[in-house]
Motif scaffolding. Sequence first.
Motif, PDB file in Angstrom:
ATOM      1  N   SER A 186       0.855  -1.199   0.000  1.00 36.51           N
ATOM      2  CA  SER A 186       0.000   0.000   0.000  1.00 36.51           C
ATOM      3  C   SER A 186       0.890   1.248   0.000  1.00 36.51           C
ATOM      4  CB  SER A 186      -0.946  -0.035   1.202  1.00 36.51           C
ATOM      5  OG  SER A 186      -1.857   1.041   1.149  1.00 36.51           O
ATOM      6  N   ASP A 187       0.665   2.189   0.932  1.00 36.02           N
ATOM      7  CA  ASP A 187       1.495   3.396   0.991  1.00 36.02           C
ATOM      8  C   ASP A 187       2.272   3.461   2.302  1.00 36.02           C
ATOM      9  OD1 ASP A 187      -0.643   3.756   2.619  1.00 36.02           O
ATOM     10  OD2 ASP A 187      -1.141   5.774   1.935  1.00 36.02           O
ATOM     11  N   ASP A 215       3.331  -2.203  -4.167  1.00 31.59           N
ATOM     12  CA  ASP A 215       2.455  -1.036  -4.347  1.00 31.59           C
ATOM     13  C   ASP A 215       3.276   0.263  -4.327  1.00 31.59           C
ATOM     14  OD1 ASP A 215       0.288  -2.837  -4.343  1.00 31.59           O
ATOM     15  OD2 ASP A 215       0.260  -2.816  -2.150  1.00 31.59           O
ATOM     16  N   ARG A 216       2.957   1.171  -3.378  1.00 31.69           N
ATOM     17  CA  ARG A 216       3.661   2.459  -3.286  1.00 31.69           C
ATOM     18  C   ARG A 216       4.472   2.573  -1.997  1.00 31.69           C
ATOM     19  NH1 ARG A 216      -1.352   2.821  -4.207  1.00 31.69           N
ATOM     20  NH2 ARG A 216      -1.825   3.691  -2.144  1.00 31.69           N
ATOM     21  N   THR A 249       7.318   1.578  -5.967  1.00 36.88           N
ATOM     22  CA  THR A 249       7.984   1.486  -4.669  1.00 36.88           C
ATOM     23  C   THR A 249       9.339   2.182  -4.722  1.00 36.88           C
ATOM     24  OG1 THR A 249       9.029  -0.604  -5.240  1.00 36.88           O
ATOM     25  CG2 THR A 249       6.901  -0.705  -4.126  1.00 36.88           C
TER      26      THR A 249
END
Length: 269
Positions: A186-187, A215-216, A249
Motif C-alpha cells: 500500500s502506501d 504497491d507504493r 515502490t
Amino acid sequence: VTLTTIADLAAREPGRVRSMLDGGSILPVDDRFAQLTRALWSQGVVLDVPAGVRLARPIVIRWHAGQPERALISRTLISLGEGATATVLEELVSSTSAPLDGDQSFLAGTLEVRLARDARLELASLQELPATTVAFQHRNAVVGEGATLHWALAQLGSRLVRSRVDNRLEGDRSSVEQVEIVFGGSDQVFDLTSYTHHIGRDTTGNLLSKGALLDRARSFMKGMIVIEKSAVGTDSFLGEFGMNLSKATRSVAIPSREIDQPDCRRAAH
C-alpha cells in the motif's frame, strides 16, 4: 527473576525506579523523539534477570495499540546480571480484531537493555500494528564484557514506522547480531536507523536489514558503524538490501562508517 510493571516496582522500590528511569537512562540525548518518549511515557515493564540465572522458556511482552484517536507511550527495561541467559519476544499488535478505518492512532515505545559480563540475550520483536497507526520505536543496548545480544526484528504493519536501534559494545569481547526485515505494501513508510558503537577491544557486530516492498511502499534504511580508538581488534559488518516488487515502490539504503582505530579485523558494509 523480576517481571513487573514500572508502576508496581515504583510502589515497592521508588529509589530503584528513579535511578533506572532518570540517571540510568541509555536513550540517545540527540534524538528528540526518544526524549519525548522518556518524558511522556504512561506504561512500562521491567525485566530483571539476576546473575547466573538461565531461563529455559522465553518471556513474551505484548503491547496492544491501534485504538483510533488514542496513544500508547511505553518503556521496556531489561537487565541481565553476570552470566545470565534469557530469551524475550516483544509483540506489537492491534488492540482490536475489528478492521480500523479513518482516525489515526500513535505508538511510541522504548526497549532499553543492559547486559552484564558474559550475559546472553536473544530478543525478537514482531510489529503487526494496524494501517492507521504511526509508530516510533527506540531500542538501545549497552553490552558488557563478553556478553552477547541477538536482535531479530520484523516490521509488518503500521502506516508509518520510525525505528532506531543503538548498540553500544562497551565491554571487551562483547558482540551483537541484528537482523531486521520489512514487508511493506500500500502506501506504508519505513524509516529505519541502526548504530553499532564499538568501544571495547575485540568486539563483534553483524547487522543485516532486508526489505521487500509492493504497491507504493517506501523504505529508508540507514546504518552507522562507529569504531572508537579504544576498540582494537573490531570486527563489524553492516548490510542493507531492498527489493522493489512494483514500479512505484522506493527503497533507499545509506550505510556509513566512522573509524578512529585502524587496527581492525573487519569494518565493512
